[in-house]
Motif scaffolding. Structure first.
Motif, PDB file in Angstrom:
ATOM      1  N   SER A 275       0.812  -1.219   0.000  1.00 54.03           N
ATOM      2  CA  SER A 275       0.000   0.000   0.000  1.00 54.03           C
ATOM      3  C   SER A 275       0.842   1.266   0.000  1.00 54.03           C
ATOM      4  CB  SER A 275      -0.936   0.012   1.215  1.00 54.03           C
ATOM      5  OG  SER A 275      -0.194  -0.068   2.420  1.00 54.03           O
ATOM      6  N   THR A 276       2.140   1.126   0.246  1.00 60.03           N
ATOM      7  CA  THR A 276       3.030   2.284   0.270  1.00 60.03           C
ATOM      8  C   THR A 276       4.312   1.971  -0.481  1.00 60.03           C
ATOM      9  OG1 THR A 276       4.071   1.595   2.347  1.00 60.03           O
ATOM     10  CG2 THR A 276       2.143   3.041   2.515  1.00 60.03           C
ATOM     11  N   LEU A 277       5.018   3.018  -0.880  1.00 59.18           N
ATOM     12  CA  LEU A 277       6.341   2.875  -1.481  1.00 59.18           C
ATOM     13  C   LEU A 277       7.399   2.834  -0.393  1.00 59.18           C
ATOM     14  CD1 LEU A 277       6.228   5.491  -4.399  1.00 59.18           C
ATOM     15  CD2 LEU A 277       6.204   2.997  -4.629  1.00 59.18           C
ATOM     16  N   PRO A 278       8.510   2.167  -0.627  1.00 55.86           N
ATOM     17  CA  PRO A 278       9.649   2.311   0.278  1.00 55.86           C
ATOM     18  C   PRO A 278      10.140   3.770   0.246  1.00 55.86           C
ATOM     19  CG  PRO A 278       9.986   0.489  -1.269  1.00 55.86           C
ATOM     20  CD  PRO A 278       8.809   1.265  -1.763  1.00 55.86           C
ATOM     21  N   GLU A 279      10.845   4.173   1.280  1.00 58.78           N
ATOM     22  CA  GLU A 279      11.468   5.503   1.251  1.00 58.78           C
ATOM     23  C   GLU A 279      12.434   5.541   0.068  1.00 58.78           C
ATOM     24  OE1 GLU A 279      11.022   8.223   3.062  1.00 58.78           O
ATOM     25  OE2 GLU A 279       9.352   7.273   4.144  1.00 58.78           O
ATOM     26  N   CYS A 280      12.219   6.475  -0.850  1.00 59.13           N
ATOM     27  CA  CYS A 280      13.027   6.448  -2.073  1.00 59.13           C
ATOM     28  C   CYS A 280      13.150   7.826  -2.685  1.00 59.13           C
ATOM     29  CB  CYS A 280      12.421   5.478  -3.086  1.00 59.13           C
ATOM     30  SG  CYS A 280      10.781   5.942  -3.669  1.00 59.13           S
ATOM     31  N   ASP A 281      14.187   7.966  -3.511  1.00 55.15           N
ATOM     32  CA  ASP A 281      14.413   9.181  -4.289  1.00 55.15           C
ATOM     33  C   ASP A 281      13.960   9.012  -5.729  1.00 55.15           C
ATOM     34  OD1 ASP A 281      15.994  10.538  -2.129  1.00 55.15           O
ATOM     35  OD2 ASP A 281      17.315   8.833  -2.482  1.00 55.15           O
ATOM     36  N   ALA A 282      13.905   7.767  -6.199  1.00 61.54           N
ATOM     37  CA  ALA A 282      13.525   7.476  -7.579  1.00 61.54           C
ATOM     38  C   ALA A 282      12.770   6.161  -7.621  1.00 61.54           C
ATOM     39  CB  ALA A 282      14.761   7.419  -8.476  1.00 61.54           C
ATOM     40  N   LEU A 283      12.036   5.948  -8.714  1.00 55.54           N
ATOM     41  CA  LEU A 283      11.165   4.781  -8.849  1.00 55.54           C
ATOM     42  C   LEU A 283      11.378   4.147 -10.220  1.00 55.54           C
ATOM     43  CD1 LEU A 283       8.670   3.084  -7.945  1.00 55.54           C
ATOM     44  CD2 LEU A 283       7.229   4.960  -8.778  1.00 55.54           C
ATOM     45  N   TRP A 284      11.433   2.819 -10.246  1.00 58.36           N
ATOM     46  CA  TRP A 284      11.546   2.075 -11.502  1.00 58.36           C
ATOM     47  C   TRP A 284      10.361   1.130 -11.605  1.00 58.36           C
ATOM     48  CZ3 TRP A 284      15.846  -2.137 -12.597  1.00 58.36           C
ATOM     49  CH2 TRP A 284      15.692  -2.623 -13.903  1.00 58.36           C
ATOM     50  N   LEU A 285       9.559   1.311 -12.662  1.00 58.07           N
ATOM     51  CA  LEU A 285       8.446   0.422 -12.987  1.00 58.07           C
ATOM     52  C   LEU A 285       8.847  -0.383 -14.225  1.00 58.07           C
ATOM     53  CD1 LEU A 285       5.474   2.939 -12.606  1.00 58.07           C
ATOM     54  CD2 LEU A 285       6.254   1.251 -10.919  1.00 58.07           C
ATOM     55  N   PRO A 286       9.385  -1.585 -14.057  1.00 57.96           N
ATOM     56  CA  PRO A 286       9.844  -2.363 -15.205  1.00 57.96           C
ATOM     57  C   PRO A 286       8.679  -3.025 -15.933  1.00 57.96           C
ATOM     58  CG  PRO A 286      10.171  -3.610 -13.206  1.00 57.96           C
ATOM     59  CD  PRO A 286       9.621  -2.272 -12.788  1.00 57.96           C
ATOM     60  N   GLY A 287       9.018  -3.727 -17.009  1.00 60.53           N
ATOM     61  CA  GLY A 287       8.001  -4.443 -17.771  1.00 60.53           C
ATOM     62  C   GLY A 287       7.498  -5.665 -17.033  1.00 60.53           C
ATOM     63  N   HIS A 310       4.599  10.545  -5.439  1.00 57.47           N
ATOM     64  CA  HIS A 310       6.017  10.524  -5.814  1.00 57.47           C
ATOM     65  C   HIS A 310       6.221  11.362  -7.082  1.00 57.47           C
ATOM     66  CE1 HIS A 310      10.030   8.540  -6.318  1.00 57.47           C
ATOM     67  NE2 HIS A 310       9.770   8.778  -7.591  1.00 57.47           N
ATOM     68  N   HIS A 311       5.362  11.150  -8.068  1.00 52.56           N
ATOM     69  CA  HIS A 311       5.487  11.880  -9.339  1.00 52.56           C
ATOM     70  C   HIS A 311       5.215  13.371  -9.151  1.00 52.56           C
ATOM     71  CE1 HIS A 311       5.223  12.806 -13.571  1.00 52.56           C
ATOM     72  NE2 HIS A 311       3.942  13.155 -13.463  1.00 52.56           N
ATOM     73  N   TRP A 312       4.160  13.689  -8.420  1.00 54.98           N
ATOM     74  CA  TRP A 312       3.801  15.104  -8.236  1.00 54.98           C
ATOM     75  C   TRP A 312       4.843  15.855  -7.412  1.00 54.98           C
ATOM     76  CZ3 TRP A 312      -1.843  13.398  -6.834  1.00 54.98           C
ATOM     77  CH2 TRP A 312      -2.512  13.082  -8.024  1.00 54.98           C
ATOM     78  N   ALA A 313       5.633  15.110  -6.632  1.00 46.07           N
ATOM     79  CA  ALA A 313       6.718  15.746  -5.882  1.00 46.07           C
ATOM     80  C   ALA A 313       7.934  16.015  -6.764  1.00 46.07           C
ATOM     81  CB  ALA A 313       7.113  14.866  -4.700  1.00 46.07           C
ATOM     82  N   GLY A 314       7.856  15.640  -8.048  1.00 47.28           N
ATOM     83  CA  GLY A 314       8.953  15.881  -8.978  1.00 47.28           C
ATOM     84  C   GLY A 314      10.065  14.865  -8.897  1.00 47.28           C
ATOM     85  N   LYS A 315       9.770  13.702  -8.297  1.00 47.66           N
ATOM     86  CA  LYS A 315      10.801  12.675  -8.177  1.00 47.66           C
ATOM     87  C   LYS A 315      10.828  11.795  -9.430  1.00 47.66           C
ATOM     88  CE  LYS A 315      10.642  12.324  -3.118  1.00 47.66           C
ATOM     89  NZ  LYS A 315      10.460  11.408  -1.961  1.00 47.66           N
ATOM     90  N   PRO A 316      12.016  11.308  -9.829  1.00 41.03           N
ATOM     91  CA  PRO A 316      12.164  10.552 -11.077  1.00 41.03           C
ATOM     92  C   PRO A 316      11.431   9.212 -11.063  1.00 41.03           C
ATOM     93  CG  PRO A 316      14.286  11.396 -10.331  1.00 41.03           C
ATOM     94  CD  PRO A 316      13.327  11.586  -9.199  1.00 41.03           C
ATOM     95  N   ILE A 317      10.907   8.863 -12.232  1.00 38.89           N
ATOM     96  CA  ILE A 317      10.314   7.549 -12.482  1.00 38.89           C
ATOM     97  C   ILE A 317      10.783   7.074 -13.853  1.00 38.89           C
ATOM     98  CG2 ILE A 317       8.206   6.185 -12.764  1.00 38.89           C
ATOM     99  CD1 ILE A 317       6.703   8.259 -11.144  1.00 38.89           C
ATOM    100  N   LEU A 318      11.247   5.834 -13.934  1.00 38.85           N
ATOM    101  CA  LEU A 318      11.497   5.181 -15.216  1.00 38.85           C
ATOM    102  C   LEU A 318      10.435   4.102 -15.372  1.00 38.85           C
ATOM    103  CD1 LEU A 318      13.110   4.550 -17.784  1.00 38.85           C
ATOM    104  CD2 LEU A 318      14.537   3.013 -16.410  1.00 38.85           C
ATOM    105  N   ALA A 319       9.658   4.183 -16.455  1.00 40.11           N
ATOM    106  CA  ALA A 319       8.583   3.221 -16.714  1.00 40.11           C
ATOM    107  C   ALA A 319       8.845   2.539 -18.054  1.00 40.11           C
ATOM    108  CB  ALA A 319       7.231   3.928 -16.733  1.00 40.11           C
ATOM    109  N   GLU A 320       9.114   1.236 -18.013  1.00 35.56           N
ATOM    110  CA  GLU A 320       9.463   0.473 -19.208  1.00 35.56           C
ATOM    111  C   GLU A 320       8.322  -0.468 -19.591  1.00 35.56           C
ATOM    112  OE1 GLU A 320      14.203  -0.285 -19.248  1.00 35.56           O
ATOM    113  OE2 GLU A 320      13.078  -1.514 -17.832  1.00 35.56           O
ATOM    114  N   CYS A 321       7.819  -0.361 -20.794  1.00 36.69           N
ATOM    115  CA  CYS A 321       6.864  -1.288 -21.377  1.00 36.69           C
ATOM    116  C   CYS A 321       5.640  -1.477 -20.461  1.00 36.69           C
ATOM    117  CB  CYS A 321       7.547  -2.615 -21.704  1.00 36.69           C
ATOM    118  SG  CYS A 321       6.636  -3.613 -22.911  1.00 36.69           S
ATOM    119  N   GLY A 322       5.580  -2.564 -19.701  1.00 43.98           N
ATOM    120  CA  GLY A 322       4.477  -2.730 -18.769  1.00 43.98           C
ATOM    121  C   GLY A 322       4.380  -1.593 -17.781  1.00 43.98           C
ATOM    122  N   GLY A 323       5.521  -1.017 -17.412  1.00 43.10           N
ATOM    123  CA  GLY A 323       5.514   0.162 -16.552  1.00 43.10           C
ATOM    124  C   GLY A 323       4.856   1.340 -17.236  1.00 43.10           C
ATOM    125  N   LEU A 324       5.144   1.533 -18.534  1.00 48.09           N
ATOM    126  CA  LEU A 324       4.472   2.568 -19.314  1.00 48.09           C
ATOM    127  C   LEU A 324       2.970   2.338 -19.323  1.00 48.09           C
ATOM    128  CD1 LEU A 324       4.151   4.781 -21.568  1.00 48.09           C
ATOM    129  CD2 LEU A 324       4.712   2.977 -23.212  1.00 48.09           C
TER     130      LEU A 324
END
Length: 436
Positions: A275-287, A310-324
């Motif tokens: 239900s929550t994200l780990p404490e993080c500076d960036a997020l990776w949503l892989p395929g 996380h996104h609205w706070a301006g923190k980086p996200i990489l979303a690949e394929c299924g992540g997209l």
């Protein structure tokens, strides 16, 4: 300089669907059960076969591809494995000579023999001709023996053995057996984590191979290479949260390794269950398979809220394929049902019922060339204009790269060690400037 010796072979076939994945896994388990240390590698981009091979061998599985991972990395990983393992098996992709670079090209580069698996289901003496053709097609490729798969009877196996040309041996003839069958779906094999009883099946498959005479070790080869230069610590102190569960699982081990080598702290979470994200500076949503778990992901509103925050706070996200696909407004699954997604990007991802993209590609920027591939069965309908595009080496047309704030999203799957600085820029929210 790394140097080592190991019994090694590249397991290939005349084409896809001949059974080489399960034969490779069964061979790995056979030698592992005999007390040997086994390392398996996979030629080319593939996430699903390595999952099964890791269970079979009990060891991590990495990709080898002269273009995507680079020739030097291919030699280095094999030489390093030869220092630790008794047996090295490389599972090829498609047919032995298919693609550029092909599985045969990798075997020649590494100096290891190819061991073709030939489906003998409806063949008799022609089997020998196929074996001879594979062995004689390229003068620099060594083929000493072949494997017959899916034979109908001992008499069938005897007939195949009698058809073998001079200089090529039949290592063994594998009968049709349920232990050698593994289910697949639209992107390839079913994920190992979803296969109940896989360990027992692999033990049974190993027994089938042992009884078929495949317990003999492949030829011993010497392997050597210089160690690569470590990546600089571009990500020192950066905490990266990585989605990992049945819906998001397409992750190269080498990608994790280079992130840690650059100093990142990696924290895994499940978008389906947490239900929550780990404490993080960036997020990776892989395929992965978000289309198979779309209803469940859509219902996990606390996780949606956490990723949006996380996104609205301006923190980086990489979303690949299924992540997209999870980042758009709606995902329409294979049954035509629509599911609300994160809504970080406008548009709808829709399953097409067929392959819509396949091929090796790369993203050229001023910070480096990120190599990788594309492979998907969905289409994206969006009003958002891409800010960059990949270049294709072979196969499908170039993939758009969408950038919204610090979110970078695409159907493109990147092999991170090919461009560490660019990857670090993505995970620290630096702007991407496509090279001309």
């Amino acid at each position: 300089m790394l140097q080592g010796k190991a019994h090694a072979a590249l397991i290939s076939a005349p084409g896809s669907g001949q059974g080489k994945s399960m034969v490779t896994a069964a061979l790995a388990r056979l030698h592992r059960n005999a007390g040997r240390t086994v390392r398996v590698f996979k030629h080319g981009p593939d996430y699903l076969d390595p999952m099964v091979q890791e269970v079979a061998s009990g060891q991590p599985v990495y990709q080898l591809h002269p273009w995507m991972t680079g020739e030097h990395e291919c030699r280095w990983r094999l030489a390093k494995a030869a220092q630790e393992a008794d047996v090295i098996l490389v599972e090829g992709s498609m047919g032995l000579f298919d693609g550029s670079p092909s599985s045969a090209d990798l075997a020649i580069l590494a100096g290891i023999p190819a061991l073709p698996v030939i489906d003998a289901w409806s063949m008799a003496q022609t089997f020998g001709a196929v074996a001879q053709g594979l062995a004689n097609y390229h003068p620099d490729l060594a083929i000493h023996e072949v494997i017959a798969n899916r034979i109908g009877s001992p008499g069938h196996g005897k007939l195949l053995n009698e058809s073998m040309p001079e200089g090529i041996a039949l290592l063994g003839a594998i009968p049709r057996h349920e232990a050698m069958q593994i289910p697949d779906r639209h992107l390839g094999l079913v994920q190992a984590s979803e296969l109940s009883g896989l360990d027992a099946q692999l033990d049974a498959a190993a027994k089938v191979l042992e009884e078929a005479g495949l317990g003999r070790l492949p030829k011993e080869v010497s392997l050597s290479a210089d160690a690569p230069t470590p990546a600089p610590d571009y990500l020192r102190g950066v905490r990266i949260a990585i989605a990992k569960d049945d819906a998001f699982a397409f992750i190269y081990r080498a990608n994790l390794d280079v992130l840690e080598e650059m100093g990142a702290a990696l924290h895994f979470f499940s978008p389906l269950n947490d239900s929550t994200l780990p404490e993080c500076d960036a997020l990776w949503l892989p395929g992965g398979y978000p289309e198979l778990h779309a209803a469940r992901f859509s219902a996990n509103q606390p996780m949606h809220d956490a990723i949006r925050a996380h996104h609205w706070a301006g923190k980086p996200i990489l979303a690949e394929c299924g992540g997209l696909m999870s980042c758009v407004e709606q995902l329409v699954d294979g049954d035509g049902n629509g599911h609300a997604m994160l809504g970080l990007l406008p548009g709808t991802a829709r399953m097409a019922g067929k392959l819509t993209a396949l091929g090796l590609q790369s993203l050229h920027t001023q910070r480096g060339e990120l190599r990788g591939h594309t492979y998907h069965h969905s289409l994206l309908d969006t009003s958002l204009k891409p800010l960059a595009r990949t270049r294709k080496l072979a196969g499908s047309e170039a993939e758009p790269i969408y950038i919204e704030g610090a979110l970078v999203a695409s159907y493109f799957h990147g092999y991170f060690p090919s461009a560490p600085k660019l990857v670090a820029d993505i995970f620290t929210g630096q702007p991407i400037h496509q090279a001309e």
